[in-house]
Scaffold this motif. Sequence first.
Motif, mmCIF file in Angstrom:
data_model
loop_
_atom_site.group_PDB
_atom_site.id
_atom_site.type_symbol
_atom_site.label_atom_id
_atom_site.label_comp_id
_atom_site.label_asym_id
_atom_site.label_seq_id
_atom_site.Cartn_x
_atom_site.Cartn_y
_atom_site.Cartn_z
ATOM 1 N N PHE A 70 41.051 39.029 52.533
ATOM 2 C CA PHE A 70 40.489 37.794 51.999
ATOM 3 C C PHE A 70 38.967 37.908 51.946
ATOM 4 C CE2 PHE A 70 44.602 36.372 53.199
ATOM 5 C CZ PHE A 70 44.846 35.122 52.637
ATOM 6 N N GLY A 71 38.379 37.340 50.909
ATOM 7 C CA GLY A 71 36.921 37.277 50.814
ATOM 8 C C GLY A 71 36.506 36.618 49.521
ATOM 9 N N SER A 72 35.221 36.411 49.369
ATOM 10 C CA SER A 72 34.690 35.895 48.104
ATOM 11 C C SER A 72 34.714 36.999 47.065
ATOM 12 C CB SER A 72 33.253 35.411 48.306
ATOM 13 O OG SER A 72 32.404 36.548 48.507
ATOM 14 N N ASN A 73 34.337 36.675 45.848
ATOM 15 C CA ASN A 73 34.256 37.687 44.795
ATOM 16 C C ASN A 73 33.266 38.785 45.155
ATOM 17 O OD1 ASN A 73 34.788 38.628 41.942
ATOM 18 N ND2 ASN A 73 32.578 38.278 41.817
ATOM 19 N N GLN A 74 32.193 38.439 45.862
ATOM 20 C CA GLN A 74 31.215 39.447 46.281
ATOM 21 C C GLN A 74 31.838 40.475 47.227
ATOM 22 O OE1 GLN A 74 28.056 37.001 47.886
ATOM 23 N NE2 GLN A 74 26.998 36.848 45.919
ATOM 24 N N ILE A 75 32.926 40.111 47.889
ATOM 25 C CA ILE A 75 33.656 41.031 48.758
ATOM 26 C C ILE A 75 34.724 41.777 47.971
ATOM 27 C CG2 ILE A 75 35.281 41.189 50.689
ATOM 28 C CD1 ILE A 75 32.512 40.668 51.709
ATOM 29 N N THR A 76 35.611 41.052 47.320
ATOM 30 C CA THR A 76 36.796 41.675 46.726
ATOM 31 C C THR A 76 36.448 42.602 45.566
ATOM 32 O OG1 THR A 76 37.188 39.701 45.349
ATOM 33 C CG2 THR A 76 38.334 39.825 47.478
ATOM 34 N N LYS A 77 35.324 42.387 44.911
ATOM 35 C CA LYS A 77 34.949 43.308 43.829
ATOM 36 C C LYS A 77 34.584 44.694 44.359
ATOM 37 C CE LYS A 77 29.986 42.234 43.521
ATOM 38 N NZ LYS A 77 28.903 41.693 42.656
ATOM 39 N N GLU A 78 34.315 44.796 45.667
ATOM 40 C CA GLU A 78 33.977 46.075 46.277
ATOM 41 C C GLU A 78 35.219 46.849 46.736
ATOM 42 O OE1 GLU A 78 30.920 47.268 46.331
ATOM 43 O OE2 GLU A 78 30.169 45.427 45.382
ATOM 44 N N LYS A 111 38.334 48.855 45.865
ATOM 45 C CA LYS A 111 38.713 49.616 44.677
ATOM 46 C C LYS A 111 40.206 49.895 44.592
ATOM 47 C CE LYS A 111 34.384 49.678 43.712
ATOM 48 N NZ LYS A 111 33.891 48.659 42.752
ATOM 49 N N THR A 112 40.917 49.734 45.686
ATOM 50 C CA THR A 112 42.354 49.970 45.681
ATOM 51 C C THR A 112 43.063 48.722 46.182
ATOM 52 O OG1 THR A 112 42.279 50.876 47.936
ATOM 53 C CG2 THR A 112 42.045 52.435 46.114
ATOM 54 N N SER A 113 44.383 48.755 46.187
ATOM 55 C CA SER A 113 45.185 47.656 46.759
ATOM 56 C C SER A 113 44.855 46.313 46.119
ATOM 57 C CB SER A 113 44.973 47.567 48.277
ATOM 58 O OG SER A 113 45.085 48.822 48.894
ATOM 59 N N LYS A 114 44.627 46.303 44.814
ATOM 60 C CA LYS A 114 44.228 45.067 44.133
ATOM 61 C C LYS A 114 45.256 43.957 44.293
ATOM 62 C CE LYS A 114 40.352 46.588 42.210
ATOM 63 N NZ LYS A 114 39.021 46.011 42.532
ATOM 64 N N ASP A 115 46.527 44.333 44.461
ATOM 65 C CA ASP A 115 47.582 43.329 44.603
ATOM 66 C C ASP A 115 47.614 42.695 45.988
ATOM 67 O OD1 ASP A 115 48.331 45.830 45.638
ATOM 68 O OD2 ASP A 115 50.454 45.315 45.553
ATOM 69 N N ARG A 116 46.757 43.195 46.885
ATOM 70 C CA ARG A 116 46.729 42.650 48.246
ATOM 71 C C ARG A 116 45.399 41.959 48.554
ATOM 72 N NH1 ARG A 116 47.562 46.949 52.203
ATOM 73 N NH2 ARG A 116 47.310 48.576 50.655
ATOM 74 N N LEU A 117 44.692 41.558 47.512
ATOM 75 C CA LEU A 117 43.401 40.885 47.672
ATOM 76 C C LEU A 117 43.536 39.411 47.322
ATOM 77 C CD1 LEU A 117 41.016 43.479 45.944
ATOM 78 C CD2 LEU A 117 41.834 43.438 48.321
ATOM 79 N N PHE A 118 42.906 38.565 48.126
ATOM 80 C CA PHE A 118 42.841 37.135 47.845
ATOM 81 C C PHE A 118 41.375 36.730 47.766
ATOM 82 C CE2 PHE A 118 46.949 37.711 49.908
ATOM 83 C CZ PHE A 118 47.790 37.060 49.004
ATOM 84 N N THR A 119 40.952 36.331 46.576
ATOM 85 C CA THR A 119 39.560 35.958 46.347
ATOM 86 C C THR A 119 39.402 34.450 46.485
ATOM 87 O OG1 THR A 119 39.258 37.814 44.835
ATOM 88 C CG2 THR A 119 37.626 36.042 44.730
ATOM 89 N N ILE A 120 38.556 34.031 47.416
ATOM 90 C CA ILE A 120 38.299 32.609 47.643
ATOM 91 C C ILE A 120 37.162 32.160 46.726
ATOM 92 C CG2 ILE A 120 37.665 30.856 49.338
ATOM 93 C CD1 ILE A 120 40.397 32.215 49.816
#
Length: 227
Positions: free
Chosen positions: A73-81, A83-92
């Motif tokens: 979990f993180g903001s866009n400033q986190i999740t854009k960094e 590079k893998t596991s895109k299906d396991r990211l939650f952007t707040i």
Amino acid sequence: MGVYISNGDSSVLIDGLHTKYGEDYLFPTSSLIHKINKELQPDAILFTHYHGDHFSASLANEYLASNKNSVLFGSNQITKEIKTSKDRLFTISTTNYNKQTIKVKDFKITGLKINHAGKRHTAVENIGYIIHLGTHRILHVGDTNWMEEINLFNQLDLTNEHIDIAILPYWMLLENNASQQIKNHINPKQIIATHISPRIQQQELLDMKKKNPDIYFLTTLEQQIQL
């Protein structure tokens, strides 16, 4: 600010994967990072913001690569960094103060924008989290302050969240009316203070503990609190 929270069945790690950022900040050793990756294995890794004492993109990528069932979990400033596991990211989202709740395994995580303290950090997307773990609700606010000039905590409306444990940076305790602010805006049953520099003067720390006898202070790596 790194905190690992577990009820024995499920667990999350907040701001616990980062590298050395400066002498005023503790950071996980290589052995502790190995322990996180191979033993603790939190179900979710959460990041409040991208500053180097809270987040390492390389360590986060490494963790997700070795723990295939974990999410981030993180903001866009986190999740854009990441590079893998895109299906396991939650952007707040940080467009407003709306609470965003996602179910993970048998618990829930609520993320919401909570502005970063300091005028020079206005562009930083700081995320607060409410961890719904078992019967407990645990709040972590990242690097914020009371920010009365924008009525921040009035906008957050946290008193209706029935917070059991509030994890706050220690500087939120320093204002003369801090106790009343905490009661008015969060009203937790228990408080844990973090972000305490390893270079803090011992007398300053003792004074804070004396002034706040019911608050736990996290000051060392792998310090444990059972509540």
